[in-house]
Design a protein around this motif. Sequence first.
Motif, PDB file in Angstrom:
ATOM      1  N   LYS A  61     -13.544 -15.280 -11.567  1.00 54.60           N
ATOM      2  CA  LYS A  61     -14.177 -16.587 -11.327  1.00 54.60           C
ATOM      3  C   LYS A  61     -15.650 -16.568 -11.716  1.00 54.60           C
ATOM      4  CE  LYS A  61     -13.651 -19.765  -7.764  1.00 54.60           C
ATOM      5  NZ  LYS A  61     -13.570 -20.061  -6.328  1.00 54.60           N
ATOM      6  N   ASP A  62     -16.371 -15.510 -11.340  1.00 58.48           N
ATOM      7  CA  ASP A  62     -17.788 -15.406 -11.688  1.00 58.48           C
ATOM      8  C   ASP A  62     -17.988 -15.317 -13.193  1.00 58.48           C
ATOM      9  OD1 ASP A  62     -18.407 -15.517  -9.001  1.00 58.48           O
ATOM     10  OD2 ASP A  62     -18.789 -13.356  -8.812  1.00 58.48           O
ATOM     11  N   ARG A  63     -17.135 -14.573 -13.878  1.00 58.37           N
ATOM     12  CA  ARG A  63     -17.237 -14.454 -15.333  1.00 58.37           C
ATOM     13  C   ARG A  63     -17.001 -15.803 -16.000  1.00 58.37           C
ATOM     14  NH1 ARG A  63     -15.311 -15.542 -20.407  1.00 58.37           N
ATOM     15  NH2 ARG A  63     -16.030 -13.957 -21.824  1.00 58.37           N
ATOM     16  N   GLN A  64     -15.961 -16.501 -15.570  1.00 58.80           N
ATOM     17  CA  GLN A  64     -15.632 -17.780 -16.194  1.00 58.80           C
ATOM     18  C   GLN A  64     -16.703 -18.828 -15.893  1.00 58.80           C
ATOM     19  OE1 GLN A  64     -13.863 -16.250 -18.212  1.00 58.80           O
ATOM     20  NE2 GLN A  64     -12.181 -17.679 -18.372  1.00 58.80           N
ATOM     21  N   ARG A  65     -17.263 -18.814 -14.721  1.00 57.92           N
ATOM     22  CA  ARG A  65     -18.369 -19.737 -14.393  1.00 57.92           C
ATOM     23  C   ARG A  65     -19.601 -19.423 -15.237  1.00 57.92           C
ATOM     24  NH1 ARG A  65     -18.169 -20.305  -7.804  1.00 57.92           N
ATOM     25  NH2 ARG A  65     -16.543 -21.894  -7.769  1.00 57.92           N
ATOM     26  N   HIS A  66     -19.869 -18.136 -15.415  1.00 63.77           N
ATOM     27  CA  HIS A  66     -21.025 -17.718 -16.211  1.00 63.77           C
ATOM     28  C   HIS A  66     -20.953 -18.304 -17.628  1.00 63.77           C
ATOM     29  CE1 HIS A  66     -24.216 -15.086 -17.705  1.00 63.77           C
ATOM     30  NE2 HIS A  66     -23.415 -14.782 -18.718  1.00 63.77           N
ATOM     31  N   PHE A  67     -19.755 -18.329 -18.198  1.00 63.52           N
ATOM     32  CA  PHE A  67     -19.573 -18.852 -19.553  1.00 63.52           C
ATOM     33  C   PHE A  67     -19.082 -20.302 -19.569  1.00 63.52           C
ATOM     34  CE2 PHE A  67     -19.491 -14.272 -20.304  1.00 63.52           C
ATOM     35  CZ  PHE A  67     -20.422 -14.197 -21.325  1.00 63.52           C
ATOM     36  N   LYS A  68     -19.091 -20.934 -18.379  1.00 57.94           N
ATOM     37  CA  LYS A  68     -18.668 -22.335 -18.222  1.00 57.94           C
ATOM     38  C   LYS A  68     -17.240 -22.557 -18.734  1.00 57.94           C
ATOM     39  CE  LYS A  68     -23.378 -24.189 -18.455  1.00 57.94           C
ATOM     40  NZ  LYS A  68     -23.990 -23.182 -17.759  1.00 57.94           N
ATOM     41  N   GLU A  69     -16.360 -21.624 -18.403  1.00 57.37           N
ATOM     42  CA  GLU A  69     -14.960 -21.684 -18.817  1.00 57.37           C
ATOM     43  C   GLU A  69     -14.003 -21.797 -17.633  1.00 57.37           C
ATOM     44  OE1 GLU A  69     -14.440 -18.142 -21.162  1.00 57.37           O
ATOM     45  OE2 GLU A  69     -15.693 -18.895 -22.792  1.00 57.37           O
ATOM     46  N   GLU A  70     -14.536 -22.009 -16.424  1.00 55.23           N
ATOM     47  CA  GLU A  70     -13.684 -22.020 -15.228  1.00 55.23           C
ATOM     48  C   GLU A  70     -12.694 -23.171 -15.206  1.00 55.23           C
ATOM     49  OE1 GLU A  70     -17.377 -24.317 -13.827  1.00 55.23           O
ATOM     50  OE2 GLU A  70     -16.928 -22.738 -15.255  1.00 55.23           O
ATOM     51  N   LYS A  71     -12.965 -24.243 -15.943  1.00 53.96           N
ATOM     52  CA  LYS A  71     -12.058 -25.401 -15.976  1.00 53.96           C
ATOM     53  C   LYS A  71     -11.065 -25.325 -17.127  1.00 53.96           C
ATOM     54  CE  LYS A  71     -13.960 -27.297 -12.402  1.00 53.96           C
ATOM     55  NZ  LYS A  71     -13.312 -27.181 -11.120  1.00 53.96           N
ATOM     56  N   ASN A  72     -11.166 -24.277 -17.951  1.00 53.09           N
ATOM     57  CA  ASN A  72     -10.221 -24.092 -19.061  1.00 53.09           C
ATOM     58  C   ASN A  72      -8.875 -23.593 -18.538  1.00 53.09           C
ATOM     59  OD1 ASN A  72     -12.367 -24.739 -20.685  1.00 53.09           O
ATOM     60  ND2 ASN A  72     -12.582 -22.707 -21.597  1.00 53.09           N
ATOM     61  N   PHE A  73      -7.823 -23.907 -19.278  1.00 51.59           N
ATOM     62  CA  PHE A  73      -6.490 -23.403 -18.935  1.00 51.59           C
ATOM     63  C   PHE A  73      -6.507 -21.874 -19.051  1.00 51.59           C
ATOM     64  CE2 PHE A  73      -2.120 -22.151 -19.709  1.00 51.59           C
ATOM     65  CZ  PHE A  73      -1.466 -22.849 -18.702  1.00 51.59           C
ATOM     66  N   PRO A  74      -5.889 -21.172 -18.092  1.00 52.51           N
ATOM     67  CA  PRO A  74      -5.962 -19.702 -18.081  1.00 52.51           C
ATOM     68  C   PRO A  74      -4.986 -19.019 -19.048  1.00 52.51           C
ATOM     69  CG  PRO A  74      -4.755 -20.450 -16.163  1.00 52.51           C
ATOM     70  CD  PRO A  74      -5.230 -21.685 -16.882  1.00 52.51           C
ATOM     71  N   TYR A  75      -5.353 -18.984 -20.307  1.00 57.31           N
ATOM     72  CA  TYR A  75      -4.588 -18.185 -21.273  1.00 57.31           C
ATOM     73  C   TYR A  75      -5.002 -16.734 -21.067  1.00 57.31           C
ATOM     74  CZ  TYR A  75      -3.381 -22.526 -23.655  1.00 57.31           C
ATOM     75  OH  TYR A  75      -2.896 -23.771 -23.959  1.00 57.31           O
ATOM     76  N   MET A  76      -4.104 -15.939 -20.506  1.00 58.85           N
ATOM     77  CA  MET A  76      -4.432 -14.568 -20.117  1.00 58.85           C
ATOM     78  C   MET A  76      -4.916 -13.729 -21.291  1.00 58.85           C
ATOM     79  SD  MET A  76      -3.978 -15.015 -16.998  1.00 58.85           S
ATOM     80  CE  MET A  76      -4.051 -13.457 -16.182  1.00 58.85           C
ATOM     81  N   GLU A  77      -4.340 -13.949 -22.470  1.00 61.64           N
ATOM     82  CA  GLU A  77      -4.703 -13.128 -23.630  1.00 61.64           C
ATOM     83  C   GLU A  77      -6.128 -13.383 -24.132  1.00 61.64           C
ATOM     84  OE1 GLU A  77      -2.653 -16.852 -25.010  1.00 61.64           O
ATOM     85  OE2 GLU A  77      -2.185 -15.332 -23.512  1.00 61.64           O
ATOM     86  N   THR A  78      -6.773 -14.454 -23.674  1.00 57.56           N
ATOM     87  CA  THR A  78      -8.160 -14.694 -24.087  1.00 57.56           C
ATOM     88  C   THR A  78      -9.148 -13.848 -23.281  1.00 57.56           C
ATOM     89  OG1 THR A  78      -8.468 -16.555 -22.562  1.00 57.56           O
ATOM     90  CG2 THR A  78      -7.660 -17.071 -24.792  1.00 57.56           C
ATOM     91  N   LEU A  79      -8.689 -13.266 -22.185  1.00 57.34           N
ATOM     92  CA  LEU A  79      -9.573 -12.485 -21.324  1.00 57.34           C
ATOM     93  C   LEU A  79      -9.127 -11.033 -21.164  1.00 57.34           C
ATOM     94  CD1 LEU A  79     -12.120 -12.892 -19.629  1.00 57.34           C
ATOM     95  CD2 LEU A  79     -10.666 -13.522 -17.710  1.00 57.34           C
ATOM     96  N   PHE A  80      -7.843 -10.808 -21.258  1.00 56.41           N
ATOM     97  CA  PHE A  80      -7.299  -9.467 -20.994  1.00 56.41           C
ATOM     98  C   PHE A  80      -6.575  -8.910 -22.201  1.00 56.41           C
ATOM     99  CE2 PHE A  80      -7.492 -11.622 -16.887  1.00 56.41           C
ATOM    100  CZ  PHE A  80      -8.269 -10.722 -16.196  1.00 56.41           C
ATOM    101  N   PRO A  81      -6.576  -7.567 -22.328  1.00 52.58           N
ATOM    102  CA  PRO A  81      -7.236  -6.562 -21.490  1.00 52.58           C
ATOM    103  C   PRO A  81      -8.751  -6.577 -21.690  1.00 52.58           C
ATOM    104  CG  PRO A  81      -6.129  -5.493 -23.326  1.00 52.58           C
ATOM    105  CD  PRO A  81      -5.825  -6.959 -23.425  1.00 52.58           C
ATOM    106  N   ALA A  82      -9.456  -6.116 -20.660  1.00 49.07           N
ATOM    107  CA  ALA A  82     -10.922  -6.101 -20.680  1.00 49.07           C
ATOM    108  C   ALA A  82     -11.446  -4.891 -19.906  1.00 49.07           C
ATOM    109  CB  ALA A  82     -11.461  -7.381 -20.041  1.00 49.07           C
ATOM    110  N   ASN A  83     -12.599  -4.416 -20.309  1.00 46.64           N
ATOM    111  CA  ASN A  83     -13.235  -3.303 -19.597  1.00 46.64           C
ATOM    112  C   ASN A  83     -13.915  -3.815 -18.337  1.00 46.64           C
ATOM    113  OD1 ASN A  83     -12.545  -1.219 -21.341  1.00 46.64           O
ATOM    114  ND2 ASN A  83     -14.310  -1.575 -22.650  1.00 46.64           N
ATOM    115  N   LEU A  84     -13.762  -3.033 -17.284  1.00 41.53           N
ATOM    116  CA  LEU A  84     -14.443  -3.287 -16.012  1.00 41.53           C
ATOM    117  C   LEU A  84     -15.236  -2.026 -15.700  1.00 41.53           C
ATOM    118  CD1 LEU A  84     -15.004  -4.888 -13.414  1.00 41.53           C
ATOM    119  CD2 LEU A  84     -12.856  -3.948 -12.494  1.00 41.53           C
ATOM    120  N   LYS A  85     -16.547  -2.145 -15.756  1.00 45.65           N
ATOM    121  CA  LYS A  85     -17.411  -0.987 -15.491  1.00 45.65           C
ATOM    122  C   LYS A  85     -18.108  -1.171 -14.155  1.00 45.65           C
ATOM    123  CE  LYS A  85     -21.644   0.029 -17.272  1.00 45.65           C
ATOM    124  NZ  LYS A  85     -22.615   0.347 -18.307  1.00 45.65           N
ATOM    125  N   PHE A  86     -18.011  -0.145 -13.321  1.00 47.83           N
ATOM    126  CA  PHE A  86     -18.720  -0.104 -12.054  1.00 47.83           C
ATOM    127  C   PHE A  86     -19.899   0.859 -12.194  1.00 47.83           C
ATOM    128  CE2 PHE A  86     -14.385  -1.092 -10.468  1.00 47.83           C
ATOM    129  CZ  PHE A  86     -14.676  -2.251  -9.773  1.00 47.83           C
TER     130      PHE A  86
END
Length: 183
Positions: free
Chosen positions: A135-160
Amino acid sequence: MSTLRILSLFFLFLVVTSCKPPELKIISIELCENFNNEGICRETLQKAHTYNLTVNRFKKFENWESLSNYMYFHSRQTPGFIVRFNRKFTLTEKEILHKTYKANYSFYGSNGFVEGFEVGEDWVGSFQYLGSIIKDRQRHFKEEKNFPYMETLFPANLKFSFDSKLGKGEITSEINVILQYAE
């Protein structure tokens, strides 16, 4: 000075110096999906990890925000990590950790703070809800209202990453989310 007094001082010196714990060092950083209050990882988070999200076939997500909310409140995935140290913390070290420890994440071009935090006897655990990360990532790029096409975001790196006066480090995982509809 009497011999007895010198021996007493020498003995006191030995006791005081032998009580000093060895230098505190990080011995490992482990990815973990779910840990308990004893620092035992109940579900390991793999270096390449897939979340299979199964939902009722009548449940439809209109946008990333509705999917993220569903993940946060219902499926509750919590990627995180455990930092293990070479010995138990002293009371002062625990206090330092509580005051100075900060953990962050970096996910597909956005950054945020890790909210889940626990200090054990010789470990520190951190986690963040995946629904919040998305949610924070999509809000940051103003994409939270877009339809959730999973392949547009995943797979993705998550670094802690984490930092404190007692040590710092980082660890990365590649995550994927697959949305499946139950029959």
